[in-house]
Design a protein around this motif. Sequence first.
Motif, PDB file in Angstrom:
ATOM      1  N   GLY B  19     -60.865   3.773  33.143  1.00 15.72           N
ATOM      2  CA  GLY B  19     -59.717   4.613  32.821  1.00 15.72           C
ATOM      3  C   GLY B  19     -59.997   6.102  32.900  1.00 15.72           C
ATOM      4  N   LEU B  20     -60.862   6.469  33.814  1.00 12.88           N
ATOM      5  CA  LEU B  20     -61.207   7.888  33.955  1.00 12.88           C
ATOM      6  C   LEU B  20     -60.441   8.523  35.113  1.00 12.88           C
ATOM      7  N   LEU B  21     -60.220   9.814  34.980  1.00 10.41           N
ATOM      8  CA  LEU B  21     -59.570  10.559  36.060  1.00 10.41           C
ATOM      9  C   LEU B  21     -60.620  11.246  36.932  1.00 10.41           C
ATOM     10  N   LEU B  22     -60.239  11.592  38.127  1.00  6.97           N
ATOM     11  CA  LEU B  22     -61.123  12.339  39.027  1.00  6.97           C
ATOM     12  C   LEU B  22     -61.715  13.516  38.273  1.00  6.97           C
ATOM     13  N   ARG B  23     -60.849  14.203  37.597  1.00 10.40           N
ATOM     14  CA  ARG B  23     -61.213  15.356  36.789  1.00 10.40           C
ATOM     15  C   ARG B  23     -62.375  15.077  35.835  1.00 10.40           C
ATOM     16  N   HIS B  24     -62.309  13.948  35.149  1.00 12.11           N
ATOM     17  CA  HIS B  24     -63.354  13.621  34.185  1.00 12.11           C
ATOM     18  C   HIS B  24     -64.691  13.378  34.872  1.00 12.11           C
ATOM     19  N   ALA B  34     -61.702  17.508  44.471  1.00 19.34           N
ATOM     20  CA  ALA B  34     -61.445  17.281  45.890  1.00 19.34           C
ATOM     21  C   ALA B  34     -62.572  16.496  46.549  1.00 19.34           C
ATOM     22  N   ILE B  35     -63.792  16.861  46.193  1.00 21.95           N
ATOM     23  CA  ILE B  35     -64.929  16.180  46.811  1.00 21.95           C
ATOM     24  C   ILE B  35     -65.030  14.738  46.360  1.00 21.95           C
ATOM     25  N   LEU B  36     -64.863  14.537  45.076  1.00 24.10           N
ATOM     26  CA  LEU B  36     -64.945  13.161  44.587  1.00 24.10           C
ATOM     27  C   LEU B  36     -63.859  12.305  45.230  1.00 24.10           C
ATOM     28  N   SER B  37     -62.681  12.899  45.333  1.00 23.28           N
ATOM     29  CA  SER B  37     -61.592  12.189  46.009  1.00 23.28           C
ATOM     30  C   SER B  37     -62.009  11.776  47.417  1.00 23.28           C
ATOM     31  N   LYS B  38     -62.631  12.688  48.100  1.00 20.93           N
ATOM     32  CA  LYS B  38     -63.053  12.403  49.470  1.00 20.93           C
ATOM     33  C   LYS B  38     -64.166  11.368  49.506  1.00 20.93           C
ATOM     34  N   ILE B  39     -65.053  11.439  48.561  1.00 18.17           N
ATOM     35  CA  ILE B  39     -66.129  10.446  48.502  1.00 18.17           C
ATOM     36  C   ILE B  39     -65.544   9.050  48.296  1.00 18.17           C
ATOM     37  N   GLU B  40     -64.594   8.963  47.400  1.00 20.67           N
ATOM     38  CA  GLU B  40     -64.003   7.653  47.111  1.00 20.67           C
ATOM     39  C   GLU B  40     -63.256   7.088  48.316  1.00 20.67           C
TER      40      GLU B  40
END
Lengths: 105, 105
Positions: B19-24, B34-40
């Motif tokens: 239940g975590l957000l990208l932000r967390h 943005a980077i984590l989003s891209k990694i995922e």
Amino acid sequence: MKENKTIGEILRENRAKKGLLLRHVSAKLDIDTAILSKIERSERKATKEQILKLAEIFDLDKDDLLVLYLSEKILYEIKDEELGQKALKVAEQKMKYISKNKSGN
Amino acid sequence: MKENKTIGEILRENRAKKGLLLRHVSAKLDIDTAILSKIERSERKATKEQILKLAEIFDLDKDDLLVLYLSEKILYEIKDEELGQKALKVAEQKMKYISKNKSGN
DNA sequence: ATATATTTGACGTTAATTGTCAAGTGTAAT
DNA sequence: ATTACACTTGACAATTAACGTCAAATATAT
């Protein structure tokens, strides 16, 4: 009885066999002799384009040389990794999976 | 019946499960969302350090995740190569040879 | 409509790769 | 022992790829 030469060793042997100097070969590759010297002693990696040219120069099978070249590139990625072996096996699995699901297969 | 998820998919699933957000998560990694989003979404590769942190964050086995990560790095090297399969096999051979001839073996 | 989460793309910065150059080493022949 | 030649070494420059930020765009839910 497996051969286990580096690509550099193979290049140097073949250059010797043809009686060519670093100068001659590096000219054809359009690079300084220093780089070719380093490639032959595995101090630097060649580029794919250089490998293809070298195969031509020494009348070697391009695919054979490329396979060797790519295998060294792969090993370079995992050379310091404990889990390198496992990663390689997983990569093979994935690779098989990918080629299975290719269009036109 | 082989699982075949990308490391990105695994990360996203596990983030959802917690239940975590990208932000967390990106905050813990000290990178932009943005980077984590891209990694995922497999648009970028993570670094090894990020993978290790992510394993911690999601309570995943570090070795398992690392193996997956490394296997994707390997595949990345040969993804466009006809001779990728062969290169992988040769790399495995070399790898075995290397570990055979390690000191303390 | 607002609010929140994620995605996208344009753009710096840093780090790795690929190369040059000049001086150094090794070897053989004069 | 000095000249000549092949190769090696290391400092440096140029180029390319990796890694990141940021702000605007898109989705999703209230």
